[in-house]
Design a protein around this motif. Structure first.
Motif, mmCIF file in Angstrom:
data_model
loop_
_atom_site.group_PDB
_atom_site.id
_atom_site.type_symbol
_atom_site.label_atom_id
_atom_site.label_comp_id
_atom_site.label_asym_id
_atom_site.label_seq_id
_atom_site.Cartn_x
_atom_site.Cartn_y
_atom_site.Cartn_z
ATOM 1 N N ALA A 386 -22.307 29.059 5.276
ATOM 2 C CA ALA A 386 -21.103 29.510 5.981
ATOM 3 C C ALA A 386 -20.043 28.409 6.000
ATOM 4 O O ALA A 386 -18.846 28.679 5.819
ATOM 5 C CB ALA A 386 -21.467 29.919 7.408
ATOM 6 N N GLY A 387 -20.484 27.157 6.206
ATOM 7 C CA GLY A 387 -19.539 26.048 6.190
ATOM 8 C C GLY A 387 -18.844 25.904 4.851
ATOM 9 O O GLY A 387 -17.629 25.654 4.788
ATOM 10 N N MET A 388 -19.585 26.072 3.772
ATOM 11 C CA MET A 388 -18.992 25.983 2.444
ATOM 12 C C MET A 388 -18.030 27.143 2.194
ATOM 13 O O MET A 388 -16.996 26.981 1.524
ATOM 14 C CB MET A 388 -20.096 25.973 1.384
ATOM 15 C CG MET A 388 -20.967 24.719 1.403
ATOM 16 S SD MET A 388 -19.996 23.211 1.225
ATOM 17 C CE MET A 388 -19.312 23.453 -0.418
ATOM 18 N N SER A 389 -18.355 28.315 2.729
ATOM 19 C CA SER A 389 -17.460 29.462 2.560
ATOM 20 C C SER A 389 -16.124 29.216 3.247
ATOM 21 O O SER A 389 -15.045 29.473 2.678
ATOM 22 C CB SER A 389 -18.121 30.723 3.134
ATOM 23 O OG SER A 389 -19.323 31.025 2.452
ATOM 24 N N TYR A 390 -16.196 28.701 4.495
ATOM 25 C CA TYR A 390 -14.952 28.402 5.209
ATOM 26 C C TYR A 390 -14.217 27.238 4.560
ATOM 27 O O TYR A 390 -12.979 27.177 4.606
ATOM 28 C CB TYR A 390 -15.247 28.092 6.680
ATOM 29 C CG TYR A 390 -15.513 29.334 7.494
ATOM 30 C CD1 TYR A 390 -14.483 30.215 7.802
ATOM 31 C CD2 TYR A 390 -16.796 29.634 7.947
ATOM 32 C CE1 TYR A 390 -14.721 31.358 8.544
ATOM 33 C CE2 TYR A 390 -17.048 30.778 8.686
ATOM 34 C CZ TYR A 390 -16.008 31.637 8.978
ATOM 35 O OH TYR A 390 -16.246 32.778 9.703
ATOM 36 N N PHE A 391 -14.962 26.311 3.948
ATOM 37 C CA PHE A 391 -14.328 25.206 3.234
ATOM 38 C C PHE A 391 -13.453 25.724 2.093
ATOM 39 O O PHE A 391 -12.314 25.302 1.919
ATOM 40 C CB PHE A 391 -15.401 24.257 2.694
ATOM 41 C CG PHE A 391 -14.904 23.298 1.651
ATOM 42 C CD1 PHE A 391 -14.050 22.261 1.980
ATOM 43 C CD2 PHE A 391 -15.276 23.450 0.324
ATOM 44 C CE1 PHE A 391 -13.582 21.382 1.017
ATOM 45 C CE2 PHE A 391 -14.819 22.582 -0.647
ATOM 46 C CZ PHE A 391 -13.974 21.545 -0.293
ATOM 47 N N THR A 392 -13.982 26.644 1.316
ATOM 48 C CA THR A 392 -13.193 27.203 0.224
ATOM 49 C C THR A 392 -12.002 28.004 0.753
ATOM 50 O O THR A 392 -10.912 27.983 0.148
ATOM 51 C CB THR A 392 -14.069 28.125 -0.650
ATOM 52 O OG1 THR A 392 -14.686 29.130 0.172
ATOM 53 C CG2 THR A 392 -15.170 27.315 -1.335
ATOM 54 N N ALA A 393 -12.192 28.669 1.898
ATOM 55 C CA ALA A 393 -11.064 29.420 2.482
ATOM 56 C C ALA A 393 -9.973 28.471 2.962
ATOM 57 O O ALA A 393 -8.779 28.692 2.702
ATOM 58 C CB ALA A 393 -11.566 30.267 3.650
ATOM 59 N N PHE A 394 -10.361 27.393 3.674
ATOM 60 C CA PHE A 394 -9.374 26.413 4.117
ATOM 61 C C PHE A 394 -8.710 25.713 2.925
ATOM 62 O O PHE A 394 -7.511 25.391 2.966
ATOM 63 C CB PHE A 394 -10.041 25.351 5.015
ATOM 64 C CG PHE A 394 -10.449 25.882 6.361
ATOM 65 C CD1 PHE A 394 -9.685 26.836 7.000
ATOM 66 C CD2 PHE A 394 -11.597 25.419 6.989
ATOM 67 C CE1 PHE A 394 -10.044 27.325 8.253
ATOM 68 C CE2 PHE A 394 -11.976 25.904 8.223
ATOM 69 C CZ PHE A 394 -11.191 26.853 8.863
ATOM 70 N N LEU A 395 -9.477 25.506 1.874
ATOM 71 C CA LEU A 395 -8.930 24.839 0.687
ATOM 72 C C LEU A 395 -7.838 25.692 0.043
ATOM 73 O O LEU A 395 -6.836 25.168 -0.430
ATOM 74 C CB LEU A 395 -10.064 24.565 -0.317
ATOM 75 C CG LEU A 395 -9.792 23.530 -1.398
ATOM 76 C CD1 LEU A 395 -9.460 22.186 -0.778
ATOM 77 C CD2 LEU A 395 -10.984 23.411 -2.331
ATOM 78 N N SER A 396 -8.052 27.006 0.061
ATOM 79 C CA SER A 396 -7.020 27.878 -0.486
ATOM 80 C C SER A 396 -5.754 27.849 0.362
ATOM 81 O O SER A 396 -4.640 27.958 -0.136
ATOM 82 C CB SER A 396 -7.550 29.324 -0.572
ATOM 83 O OG SER A 396 -7.846 29.835 0.720
ATOM 84 N N ILE A 397 -5.924 27.693 1.696
ATOM 85 C CA ILE A 397 -4.755 27.571 2.583
ATOM 86 C C ILE A 397 -3.999 26.287 2.278
ATOM 87 O O ILE A 397 -2.769 26.264 2.233
ATOM 88 C CB ILE A 397 -5.194 27.598 4.070
ATOM 89 C CG1 ILE A 397 -5.801 28.964 4.407
ATOM 90 C CG2 ILE A 397 -4.026 27.285 4.982
ATOM 91 C CD1 ILE A 397 -6.377 29.035 5.790
ATOM 92 N N LYS A 398 -4.752 25.203 2.066
ATOM 93 C CA LYS A 398 -4.126 23.912 1.723
ATOM 94 C C LYS A 398 -3.279 24.028 0.461
ATOM 95 O O LYS A 398 -2.178 23.521 0.377
ATOM 96 C CB LYS A 398 -5.210 22.864 1.542
ATOM 97 C CG LYS A 398 -4.722 21.572 0.919
ATOM 98 C CD LYS A 398 -5.887 20.687 0.543
ATOM 99 C CE LYS A 398 -5.402 19.441 -0.217
ATOM 100 N NZ LYS A 398 -4.803 19.760 -1.495
ATOM 101 N N GLU A 399 -3.840 24.704 -0.541
ATOM 102 C CA GLU A 399 -3.146 24.821 -1.808
ATOM 103 C C GLU A 399 -1.943 25.749 -1.702
ATOM 104 O O GLU A 399 -0.992 25.623 -2.459
ATOM 105 C CB GLU A 399 -4.119 25.318 -2.894
ATOM 106 C CG GLU A 399 -5.234 24.296 -3.164
ATOM 107 C CD GLU A 399 -6.297 24.869 -4.082
ATOM 108 O OE1 GLU A 399 -6.224 26.097 -4.364
ATOM 109 O OE2 GLU A 399 -7.180 24.131 -4.533
#
Length: 399
Positions: A386-399
């Motif tokens: 779950a942490g990795m899933s939210y990491f990729t979601a936050f990463l897309s927000i950053k980009e």
């Protein structure tokens, strides 16, 4: 006086006493130290909110503020749980001491000693590891100070605190008091985690030792019963006196089983609420720190510091879930050991006791998060996923 607890778990007692969380300290210490730690940790929240407010247009600082907010919340939740459940923890420690007076034969004492040694070694290893990681996290930003001493320039290098926070003052001018304050926040927070985590592991390990003793005793009683039958008459009937002796041994074993179940119920009640918050907070920490590392890929010192945080979070999650998994395994071993006996040729009275044992031990005891999620290695993998899933979601927000 908790003679056995002070002898076997003295290291845990020292960690708890330094925070006023040992329930047998004087009332003044038990009230003053936890409140001081609570106020100290809460005092940091306004500065974390300021960094979010002042840098709301800077994604990097927003993630910085959020991960600090999550970690500070984890410290407070852990401390508040220790204060709120102080009476239950006192019952746990008294029960642990009583168990050393109840489980007194050579086999029982040997198993209790083996598990207490494991918990002591873990406490020492875990505390050294966590304090070492936090020390590195604090010391690495001081490289500019060391360089000013070793390789001075015409002007001082900029001072960097261990944690980025908005004090709205000149950091270079007030570096020493700010450094002492942030260091105190980190050290006290880490001490809370070390004291609470190691004692939780110790209590869970003690529960595992009780189930191990009971399973071994059931196995020994079954072997004794089988030997009596094999050496008996062709009709495989025991003498009444032998049957009564084995029956009484089994009754005593089941009474000890009830003590172990009661101990686990109290232990679970002290952590099932905080475990929910902890799983959520660790998952959030992993995802937020992951994004924060992406911002500092070209800064080796910062990457190392944030890696230390991730290592600490993963270690805490591992301990919580692994100890729960070990408890499940040890409690279910009772079922397998009882089932391995030749129960089908036992007398009706012994069969009735074995059926009761089968029924209760078939479902393993477990520590839960909110009475819903069992703390096991499966949960460990789920939180990381779950942490990795939210990491990729936050990463897309950053980009």
């Amino acid at each position: 006086m908790l003679v056995h607890v002070l002898r076997e778990y003295n290291v845990n007692k020292i960690f708890l006493s330094h925070l006023g969380l040992w329930p047998f300290q004087s009332k003044l210490v038990r009230n003053f130290l936890p409140i001081f730690c609570l106020v100290l940790e809460i005092s940091y929240f306004p500065f974390e909110i300021l960094i979010l407010y002042d840098h709301q247009d800077d994604a990097q600082m927003v993630f910085e503020g959020f991960y600090q907010l999550v970690i500070s919340t984890a410290f407070l939740v852990r401390l508040w749980n220790e204060i709120w459940n102080r009476d239950k923890f006192q019952c746990l420690y008294e029960a642990m001491n009583d168990h050393w007076n109840i489980f007194t034969n050579d086999l029982e004492v040997r198993i209790l000693k083996e598990y207490s040694t494991i918990s002591r070694k873990f406490t020492i290893f875990y505390s050294i590891t966590m304090y070492l990681l936090s020390s590195m996290f604090i010391v690495i930003p001081l490289s500019s100070v060391f360089l000013d001493i070793v390789m001075p320039l015409n002007e001082s290098r900029p001072r960097i605190l261990a944690i980025d926070v908005e004090f709205r003052v000149d950091v270079n001018e007030y570096f020493m008091p700010l450094f002492c304050y942030t260091t105190a926040i980190i050290v006290v927070g880490m001490s809370i985690m070390v004291a609470a985590d190691t004692m939780h592991f110790t209590c869970t390990t003690h529960a595992c030792s009780l189930f191990s003793i009971i399973g071994k005793q059931i196995e020994n009683i079954a072997l004794e019963r089988d030997v009596e039958i094999c050496g008996g008459s062709a009709s495989k009937e025991l003498k009444l006196s032998d049957e009564q002796a084995i029956y009484q041994k089994y009754i005593i074993c089941l009474k000890k089983y009830q003590l172990a179940l009661k101990f686990v119920n109290i232990l679970n009640s002290t952590h099932q609420t905080v475990a929910v918050f902890f799983l959520l907070l660790i998952g959030a920490t992993l995802s937020l720190i992951g994004v924060r590392i992406v911002y500092v890929l070209n800064q080796m010192e910062e990457m190392i510091r944030f890696t230390f945080i991730i290592m600490g979070a993963l270690l805490q999650l591992m301990i919580m879930c692994y100890s729960g998994q070990k408890l499940m395994d040890e409690s279910q071993n009772i079922f397998y050991r009882a089932y391995a006996a030749k129960w089908y040729i036992y007398s009706p009275r012994l069969k009735s006791l074995l059926i009761t044992t089968f029924y209760r031990s078939y479902t393993p005891c477990c520590l839960t998060a909110g009475k819903l999620v069992p703390l096991s290695m499966t949960t460990y993998a789920a939180v990381i996923r779950a942490g990795m899933s939210y990491f990729t979601a936050f990463l897309s927000i950053k980009e």
